[in-house]
Design a protein around this motif. Structure first.
Motif, PDB file in Angstrom:
ATOM      1  N   TRP A  29       0.819  -1.252  -0.092  1.00 35.06           N
ATOM      2  CA  TRP A  29      -0.053   0.081   0.131  1.00 35.06           C
ATOM      3  C   TRP A  29       0.696   1.320   0.071  1.00 35.06           C
ATOM      4  CZ3 TRP A  29      -4.823  -1.144  -1.445  1.00 35.06           C
ATOM      5  CH2 TRP A  29      -5.416  -2.034  -0.975  1.00 35.06           C
ATOM      6  N   TYR A  84      -7.036   5.374  -4.802  1.00 31.74           N
ATOM      7  CA  TYR A  84      -7.892   5.831  -3.693  1.00 31.74           C
ATOM      8  C   TYR A  84      -7.519   7.255  -3.369  1.00 31.74           C
ATOM      9  CZ  TYR A  84      -8.788   0.908  -2.697  1.00 31.74           C
ATOM     10  OH  TYR A  84      -9.392  -0.560  -2.670  1.00 31.74           O
ATOM     11  N   VAL A 110     -12.705  -2.801  -1.687  1.00 31.99           N
ATOM     12  CA  VAL A 110     -11.708  -2.509  -0.473  1.00 31.99           C
ATOM     13  C   VAL A 110     -11.546  -1.048  -0.357  1.00 31.99           C
ATOM     14  CG1 VAL A 110      -9.303  -2.880  -0.241  1.00 31.99           C
ATOM     15  CG2 VAL A 110     -10.516  -4.620  -1.260  1.00 31.99           C
ATOM     16  N   CYS A 114     -10.945  -2.023   4.098  1.00 29.84           N
ATOM     17  CA  CYS A 114     -10.192  -2.955   3.918  1.00 29.84           C
ATOM     18  C   CYS A 114     -10.315  -4.312   4.766  1.00 29.84           C
ATOM     19  CB  CYS A 114      -8.861  -2.519   4.139  1.00 29.84           C
ATOM     20  SG  CYS A 114      -7.406  -3.529   3.324  1.00 29.84           S
ATOM     21  N   TRP A 118      -4.458  -7.634   6.203  1.00 33.22           N
ATOM     22  CA  TRP A 118      -3.258  -6.731   6.567  1.00 33.22           C
ATOM     23  C   TRP A 118      -3.215  -6.264   8.391  1.00 33.22           C
ATOM     24  CZ3 TRP A 118      -5.493  -6.403   1.983  1.00 33.22           C
ATOM     25  CH2 TRP A 118      -4.618  -6.653   0.823  1.00 33.22           C
ATOM     26  N   VAL A 121      -4.984  -2.869  10.028  1.00 36.05           N
ATOM     27  CA  VAL A 121      -5.886  -2.915   8.844  1.00 36.05           C
ATOM     28  C   VAL A 121      -5.968  -1.458   8.446  1.00 36.05           C
ATOM     29  CG1 VAL A 121      -8.305  -3.108   8.036  1.00 36.05           C
ATOM     30  CG2 VAL A 121      -7.312  -4.677   9.754  1.00 36.05           C
ATOM     31  N   TRP A 124      -8.392   4.210   5.010  1.00 33.91           N
ATOM     32  CA  TRP A 124      -7.981   5.306   3.892  1.00 33.91           C
ATOM     33  C   TRP A 124      -8.113   6.702   4.281  1.00 33.91           C
ATOM     34  CZ3 TRP A 124      -5.583   1.445   2.150  1.00 33.91           C
ATOM     35  CH2 TRP A 124      -5.977   0.052   2.027  1.00 33.91           C
TER      36      TRP A 124
END
Length: 310
Positions: A29, A84, A110, A114, A118, A121, A124
């Protein structure tokens, strides 16, 4: 030790008016972006995964370009680390992408939350789904002042099915998107292993003098061919592991468990081997990857959720 905090990112001027926003350490990411400025306009190449990281990038771009309007932007592919932040671009910016990239982002769940593959988490922040205004199936040329920028598709699936690069032929400057990962494990689970391998030769044929990868440090000189050669060897390894696994009736997870990563064992995000094997198996069967199964297997191989620092 490389820090991956947002304030570690830097805007590098590669040549007058052309920049790379490099975010260490380039793992899950955490991507690179680009800026090309000339005359009274700016082209932005990709955004970032989160609102905070995208805002930091755009502030740096405005400071470097004298707040010249961002007239154009392009997404090199659909993945959220590159898209994003699109909604943070000015409303007047014309956003460009491959037609398959646009559709992929349109249906991407996503961005709405998300899944816990991961840790931590990712959050965003205040982003919304923003799709390209202009799409292409093969490529197109845009002009930023007197700068010619060729947006080119590799001709088939590679990192994804809708990849674009941004190539400045006169300056031999290449923004490769995720067709290149410099110093960490490549990912092709939404594209094609063989297609990604072919794309490496396609990129090499352009003869770039400077290459901005989707993740990792900017490359120049002999380092470009070195990294491209590493990609060739890695994809060949994935294909060999897949061939052996299929011959032995092994699952992708089982095949990965028996694989020797050799020179690539120290690369970050090594669990992508499992995801890439899921792609190789799906291509062999003429189907597509079950993303939930693939990520479940990747975390099983790793023994924990995948790490990110967004």
């Amino acid at each position: 030790m490389t820090t991956s905090t947002p304030d570690a990112a830097r805007l590098y001027e590669l040549l007058p008016g052309a920049y790379a926003w490099v975010q260490p350490d380039g793992t899950w990411w955490i991507n690179n972006t680009g800026v090309v400025a000339a005359g009274d306009g700016v082209l932005v190449i990709d955004t970032c995964a989160t609102a905070a990281r995208t805002e930091r990038f755009l502030r740096a771009a405005r400071a470097a370009t004298g707040d010249v309007p961002i007239r154009l932007a392009v997404n090199t592919h659909q993945h959220g680390d590159h898209t994003y932040g699109n909604s943070l671009l000015p409303a007047t910016t014309v956003l460009i992408g491959h037609e398959r990239m646009r559709e992929g982002l349109r249906v991407d769940p996503v961005i709405d939350g998300c899944p816990p593959f991961w840790q931590p988490v990712p959050d965003w922040g205040p982003v919304t789904r923003r799709l390209p205004d202009v799409t292409t199936s093969a490529g197109l040329t845009v002009h930023v002042g007197d700068r010619r920028v060729e947006l080119m598709h590799p001709g088939g699936p590679a990192h994804t099915t809708g990849d674009l690069i941004a190539w400045l032929p006169e300056q031999r400057l290449l923004y490769s998107g995720d067709l290149v990962f410099a110093g960490l494990t490549p990912l092709v689970f939404m594209g094609s292993v063989r297609g990604a391998l072919a794309a490496v030769d396609w990129l090499a044929g352009l003869g770039p003098a400077v290459l901005v990868p989707g993740h990792g440090p900017v490359l120049t000189g002999a380092d470009i061919e070195r990294v491209l050669d590493e990609h060739r060897r890695y994809y060949s390894l994935v294909l060999a592991v897949a061939e052996e696994g299929l011959a032995g009736n092994l699952s992708p997870l089982e095949a990965a468990g028996r694989a020797d990563l050799g020179e690539f064992a120290g690369w970050a995000d090594a669990e992508r081997l499992v995801l890439n094997l899921h792609r190789a198996y799906a291509d062999h069967a003429g189907g597509d990857v079950d993303l939930i199964s693939a990520f479940t297997d990747a975390t099983a191989w790793l023994g924990r959720p995948m790490h990110t620092a967004v």
